[in-house]
Design an enzyme around this catalytic site. Structure first.
Site, mmCIF file in Angstrom:
data_model
loop_
_atom_site.group_PDB
_atom_site.id
_atom_site.type_symbol
_atom_site.label_atom_id
_atom_site.label_comp_id
_atom_site.label_asym_id
_atom_site.label_seq_id
_atom_site.Cartn_x
_atom_site.Cartn_y
_atom_site.Cartn_z
ATOM 1 N N CYS A 62 -6.831 -27.514 8.176
ATOM 2 C CA CYS A 62 -5.294 -26.575 8.934
ATOM 3 C C CYS A 62 -4.365 -27.708 9.488
ATOM 4 O O CYS A 62 -4.850 -28.708 10.396
ATOM 5 C CB CYS A 62 -5.197 -25.735 8.738
ATOM 6 S SG CYS A 62 -5.611 -26.009 10.887
ATOM 7 N N CYS A 81 -5.097 -27.884 12.905
ATOM 8 C CA CYS A 81 -6.549 -29.077 13.490
ATOM 9 C C CYS A 81 -6.450 -30.274 13.245
ATOM 10 O O CYS A 81 -7.105 -31.213 13.859
ATOM 11 C CB CYS A 81 -7.657 -28.765 12.916
ATOM 12 S SG CYS A 81 -8.709 -26.824 12.562
ATOM 13 N N ASP A 123 0.775 -1.303 0.022
ATOM 14 C CA ASP A 123 -0.037 0.268 -0.173
ATOM 15 C C ASP A 123 0.998 1.155 -0.538
ATOM 16 O O ASP A 123 1.898 0.766 0.032
ATOM 17 C CB ASP A 123 -0.731 -0.387 0.945
ATOM 18 C CG ASP A 123 -0.075 -0.052 2.531
ATOM 19 O OD1 ASP A 123 0.656 0.620 2.285
ATOM 20 O OD2 ASP A 123 -0.852 -0.524 3.612
ATOM 21 N N HIS A 165 -4.665 -21.997 11.638
ATOM 22 C CA HIS A 165 -5.472 -21.900 11.498
ATOM 23 C C HIS A 165 -6.626 -20.843 11.011
ATOM 24 O O HIS A 165 -7.269 -21.078 10.128
ATOM 25 C CB HIS A 165 -6.365 -22.410 12.781
ATOM 26 C CG HIS A 165 -7.786 -22.248 12.447
ATOM 27 N ND1 HIS A 165 -7.982 -22.876 12.498
ATOM 28 C CD2 HIS A 165 -9.093 -21.287 13.098
ATOM 29 C CE1 HIS A 165 -9.727 -23.675 11.906
ATOM 30 N NE2 HIS A 165 -10.630 -21.738 12.848
ATOM 31 N N ASP A 200 -8.363 -7.499 2.263
ATOM 32 C CA ASP A 200 -7.312 -7.450 2.831
ATOM 33 C C ASP A 200 -7.456 -7.629 4.106
ATOM 34 O O ASP A 200 -8.136 -6.694 3.702
ATOM 35 C CB ASP A 200 -5.303 -6.977 2.367
ATOM 36 C CG ASP A 200 -5.577 -5.871 3.431
ATOM 37 O OD1 ASP A 200 -5.584 -5.329 4.000
ATOM 38 O OD2 ASP A 200 -6.434 -4.712 1.749
ATOM 39 N N CYS A 208 -12.515 -28.544 9.547
ATOM 40 C CA CYS A 208 -11.258 -28.191 9.017
ATOM 41 C C CYS A 208 -9.286 -28.593 8.716
ATOM 42 O O CYS A 208 -9.514 -29.590 8.870
ATOM 43 C CB CYS A 208 -10.508 -26.563 9.842
ATOM 44 S SG CYS A 208 -8.678 -25.849 9.713
#
Length: 372
Positions: free
Chosen positions: A310, A313, A89, A339, A270, A308
């Site tokens: 991930c 998890c 940015d 996560h 974002d 999930c």
């Protein structure tokens, strides 16, 4: 940049951005790496999560370590070792929000460093110069920010000033490319105007007329307005944005905000929310939010989210994460951030599949049904 619209389902879009450091398929969520680092994670974590693009902050990296040091280290990619795309940015929002004595004029923005009080001046050209040093794949231009609510006169001034700076920025960028600078870097303009339809239309039409821009962003939302006001503003604004270029909604937001943004034709998002909330004990799941600080999780053997896949998890229980959080263990920050970012990134991947299959309406319904 090569940009293609791969499919639409209603107003929702699946698109592809081909850039110097790889393809980005949308809808996409960009994890926030303010200091060239996503908090608590390294570049291998980001690669394992499947992140194709992350956001860096020009204000912070300009002040520390400085753009010339980053350039010397091989730009953001060499410095951080994250090989995929970076969006940076302009730093204008941070200069505005972190310095009590920010002063805008017709040429730029004067501000004091929050680190040592030193005085600095951002202009449309200087923020691009910093981003050339960063070698970021997408560069955001300097825009004139105003606190809301504000007078109509001040908002109109901000729009006119933002357009003036946008013209200066794109002319400078095109001239630099002729000199071999920033050839593989892309540049986005930022639409302002608060939640006023007249002002949003004015800003969008002025900026989108500058056809050399590679994409356009909607800025100045998620700053305290009601959710329905934000969603109405997004829906109103996207109709004035070119269909053949990417659309980016800055600094937004919750999983629900992302779904509503996609529904209104936005491609890129974002927000610090997944990592910040993770550090504070709030985890995002397919069924809604989970507060790991709650005592009821002290003996809970289940993963955070049984749907999930991930790393967290698949390996750890709610009880363990509750223990890590209560003990102040740094490992908690990493596991929780993994996560939450996995949830956000996977939600975008699933949304893309739904759009490609022209099944967006059902996907959105299923998303909300799980939260009832």
């Amino acid at each position: 940049m090569q940009f293609t619209v791969d499919a639409t389902s209603g107003n929702a879009r699946a698109t592809t951005l081909k850039m110097a450091h790889g393809d980005v398929q949308t809808p996409v969520f960009m994890p926030v790496g303010t200091q060239a680092s996503v908090k608590a994670l390294d570049h291998n974590d980001m690669l394992n999560l499947g992140a194709k693009i992350i956001l860096g902050n020009t204000y912070h990296m300009y002040l520390r370590p400085g753009s010339k040091i980053i350039k010397k280290m091989g730009g953001l990619h060499g410095f951080s070792k994250f090989p995929n795309n970076f969006l940076t940015d302009s730093g204008g929002f941070q200069a505005f929000s972190l310095s009590k004595n920010t002063k805008q004029d017709e040429d730029g923005m004067m501000f004091k460093s929050h680190i040592d009080g030193s005085l600095h001046y951002f202009t449309p050209k200087s923020v691009l110069d910093a981003q050339y040093d960063f070698n970021s794949d997408i560069m955001m231009i300097l825009d004139d920010l105003v606190a809301l609510p504000n007078t109509r006169a001040r908002i109109e001034l901000s729009i006119n000033r933002t357009t003036k700076w946008a013209k200066e920025a794109i002319e400078y960028h095109m001239s630099q490319k002729e000199k071999g600078v920033g050839v593989n870097q892309n540049i986005f303009a930022i639409i302002q105007g608060g939640i006023d339809k007249e002002f949003r239309k004015m800003s969008a039409e002025q900026l989108c007329a500058l056809t050399d821009y590679d994409g356009f962003a909607i800025g100045g939302l998620s700053v305290g307005e009601l959710n329905n006001e934000m969603y109405d503003t997004i829906e109103w604004t996207t109709q004035f944005m070119p269909k053949e270029k990417p659309r980016y909604l800055m600094g937004v937001g919750t999983p629900e905000d992302l779904i509503e943004g996609i529904d209104r034709g936005v491609d890129m998002f974002d927000c610090v929310m997944p990592t910040r909330n993770a550090r504070n004990g709030t985890l995002f799941t397919s069924f809604g939010r989970l507060n790991i600080r709650n005592a009821k999780f002290k003996e809970d053997e289940k993963p955070l989210d049984e749907e999930c896949s991930c790393y967290t998890c698949q390996n750890y229980s709610r009880a363990y994460l509750n223990h890590l959080y209560k003990s102040g263990e740094m490992t908690y920050f990493r596991l929780a951030s993994i996560h939450n970012l996995h949830y956000y990134l996977n939600l975008m991947r699933e949304a893309r599949v739904a759009i490609l299959n022209d099944n967006w309406v059902q996907f959105k319904k299923d998303f909300y049904d799980k939260r009832k």
